[in-house]
Design a protein around this motif. Structure first.
Motif, PDB file in Angstrom:
ATOM      1  N   ALA A 239       0.826  -1.216   0.000  1.00 45.47           N
ATOM      2  CA  ALA A 239       0.000   0.000   0.000  1.00 45.47           C
ATOM      3  C   ALA A 239       0.858   1.263   0.000  1.00 45.47           C
ATOM      4  N   GLU A 242       2.077   1.796  -3.399  1.00 44.10           N
ATOM      5  CA  GLU A 242       0.997   2.223  -4.289  1.00 44.10           C
ATOM      6  C   GLU A 242       0.586   3.671  -4.031  1.00 44.10           C
ATOM      7  N   GLY A 243       0.423   4.010  -2.746  1.00 41.32           N
ATOM      8  CA  GLY A 243      -0.153   5.311  -2.406  1.00 41.32           C
ATOM      9  C   GLY A 243       0.823   6.346  -1.897  1.00 41.32           C
ATOM     10  N   VAL A 247       0.065   7.101   2.966  1.00 42.26           N
ATOM     11  CA  VAL A 247      -0.371   5.829   3.550  1.00 42.26           C
ATOM     12  C   VAL A 247       0.422   5.537   4.820  1.00 42.26           C
ATOM     13  N   HIS A 261      -7.743   3.690   3.867  1.00 44.00           N
ATOM     14  CA  HIS A 261      -7.079   4.375   2.754  1.00 44.00           C
ATOM     15  C   HIS A 261      -7.209   3.520   1.481  1.00 44.00           C
ATOM     16  N   ALA A 263      -5.369   2.848  -0.968  1.00 41.15           N
ATOM     17  CA  ALA A 263      -4.226   1.983  -1.300  1.00 41.15           C
ATOM     18  C   ALA A 263      -4.170   0.767  -0.378  1.00 41.15           C
ATOM     19  N   THR A 332       2.615  -4.189  -6.119  1.00 40.79           N
ATOM     20  CA  THR A 332       1.774  -2.999  -6.034  1.00 40.79           C
ATOM     21  C   THR A 332       0.389  -3.378  -6.539  1.00 40.79           C
ATOM     22  N   SER A 337       1.898   2.997  -9.670  1.00 42.77           N
ATOM     23  CA  SER A 337       2.010   3.327  -8.252  1.00 42.77           C
ATOM     24  C   SER A 337       2.885   4.565  -8.047  1.00 42.77           C
ATOM     25  N   LYS A 338       2.693   5.244  -6.894  1.00 43.65           N
ATOM     26  CA  LYS A 338       3.468   6.450  -6.613  1.00 43.65           C
ATOM     27  C   LYS A 338       4.943   6.159  -6.407  1.00 43.65           C
TER      28      LYS A 338
END
Length: 473
Positions: A239, A242-243, A247, A261, A263, A332, A337-338
């Motif tokens: 997560a 991903e976020g 997160v 959240h 993510a 992810t 993803s970030k």
């Protein structure tokens, strides 16, 4: 690691500590180490060993000095501490006792209450003590990192970046986390090569791989009851990748909606889909965790296992010949993803603490200084096939270990994209979280039920005024 269900409730223990008048003042930490007076060679610091301190003996350890320790007997065993203890005894002529334990909280919380803890503790495993409950009863270990190692270099200059962070609260270094741990998805490179499989990059790819595993009569994942929260670690790592940092901060600061959240939910629901498809081996909630891990490493009943890099050493006697244990990055949710797929959950782990009420805190600090020498750190890397926080102790061939070689590659590929999180250890919530995770992995509760349970555990800590909170930014 042991069955968590026998562990006393952390908050009951904390209340017991208050009721018994356990000192939570900072002064106790300051007075217990000041027995030998200062010395000009150590910048006037009080060191506490009873003898004159200098650069080669920064804690003033006198001849015949003694000490005691209780070391978590988990994936790393205790022999690496015994190795350092023998070096202590050879140098100072005394005896430093090393005792194993898998019941750290059960055995040592009462000793904190009684003000007779051992001098050195490896506070690790499922039954570790929530450090926030005892932070004012622990020595500040910054003086250990300021001291020279046995090779004559300041220890703080020999460590991986960020080595201090996991053990620091409000500027006080309450724990030295000794092992540089990489968290990954572990698999057999040889089995994957035989079947033309590749490690999944997303939860959807993991689901697809689960179908391929099933066609071969295998599962995608499995688990053991004491290690159910390994999947929580996987979900959180996934997560965060991903976020992004939002997160991590939401969970670290116990936000009221942290577990909701998007993510986090994406990762939980990705795992839920795998469970509902029957790709998780049933029965883990009734299986001892090393037995479950052997079903993966020896019997190859499942393809993947989420764990820290201690897994190779922990299972080296129960791993199929030619297994070629290898780590892959945590998945992810999406391909956008970030943080990149190569981002890595890695951190110094295996927390060593020095109680201020111990009889010989200076001896404990000296053993830590020895453990952080190049000789002792290289001994750990060679025998455990995992690096410590001391740099430059692993050769390029990884001492012949594919797992260690893959750890090096994961760290190189991640570059600066390395992260960790501490709220589970800080607030000691692992025991509570094991219950819903075992239910979720068993298919008894769904993603919504898991989310509700985990949020309730975070909320309970957040709303407990007796628990000191650490603001993470």
């Amino acid at each position: 690691m042991t069955d968590s269900r026998s562990m006393p409730n952390r908050r009951n223990v904390l209340r017991l500590a208050f009721a018994a008048g356990v000192g939570l003042s900072a002064s106790s930490a300051l007075t217990s180490c000041a027995t030998s007076g200062g010395d000009e060679d150590t910048g006037g610091k009080a060191t506490g060993g009873g003898a004159k301190a200098d650069a080669k003996n920064p804690f003033g350890i006198k001849d015949g000095a003694t000490g005691t320790s209780v070391i978590f007997n988990g994936g790393w065993g205790i022999d690496y501490v015994t190795f350092a203890a023998k070096m202590f005894e050879k140098t100072h002529g005394g005896k430093f006792e090393v005792k194993p334990s898998t019941q750290i909280s059960q055995q040592l919380q009462p000793r904190f209450v009684g003000k007779n803890p051992p001098d050195l503790i490896d506070n690790s495993g499922a039954n570790k003590i929530g450090l926030n409950a005892i932070v004012d009863q622990l020595e500040d270990l910054n003086d250990v990192l300021d001291a020279n190692n046995l090779e004559g270099k300041p220890i703080k200059d020999t460590l991986y970046p960020g080595a201090k962070s996991p053990g620091t609260i409000d500027g006080k270094l309450i724990a030295i986390n000794y092992v540089q741990t990489v968290f990954a998805i572990w698999y057999s490179a040889s089995l994957f090569q035989e079947n033309d499989w590749t490690p999944p990059k997303t939860w959807d790819e993991a689901y697809e791989l689960g179908g391929k595993a099933k066609s071969k009569g295998k599962f995608l994942f499995l688990w053991g009851k004491e290690a159910a929260t390994y999947y929580q670690t996987l979900v959180i790592g996934s997560a965060i990748k991903e976020g992004g940092d939002d997160v991590r901060l939401a969970l670290e600061n116990l936000d009221k909606d942290g577990w909701s959240h998007p993510a986090v939910q994406g990762a939980i629901k990705g795992l839920e889909k795998i469970i509902k498809a029957g790709y998780m081996k049933p029965g883990g909630a009734g299986t001892q965790f090393t037995q479950a891990q052997a079903q993966w490493s020896r019997s190859q009943e499942a393809l993947l296992y989420p764990s820290g890099s201690w897994i190779e050493n922990e299972m080296k006697k129960q791993t199929k010949s030619g297994f070629k244990m290898t780590g892959a990055p945590e998945m992810t949710e999406t391909g956008s993803s970030k943080m990149p797929l190569t981002a890595l959950h890695a951190a110094a782990d295996e927390a060593f603490i020095v109680p201020s009420d111990g009889k010989n805190p200076a001896s404990a600090k000296e053993v830590l200084r020895i453990m952080l020498s190049k000789e002792a750190a290289a001994n750990f890397a060679k025998t455990k096939l995992t690096p410590t926080i001391v740099k430059d102790t692993v050769p390029t061939d990884g001492f012949g270990s594919t797992a260690l070689q893959s750890q090096t590659k994961l760290l190189e590929d991640a570059g600066k994209d390395v992260f960790t999180f501490n709220f589970v250890n800080l607030y000691g919530t692992n025991q509570d979280q094991l219950v819903p995770w075992n239910s979720f992995l068993s298919g008894k509760i769904d993603a919504a039920g898991l989310t509700k349970s985990l949020q309730a555990i975070s909320d309970k800590v957040r709303n407990d005024s007796s628990v000191k909170k650490a603001k993470v930014t």
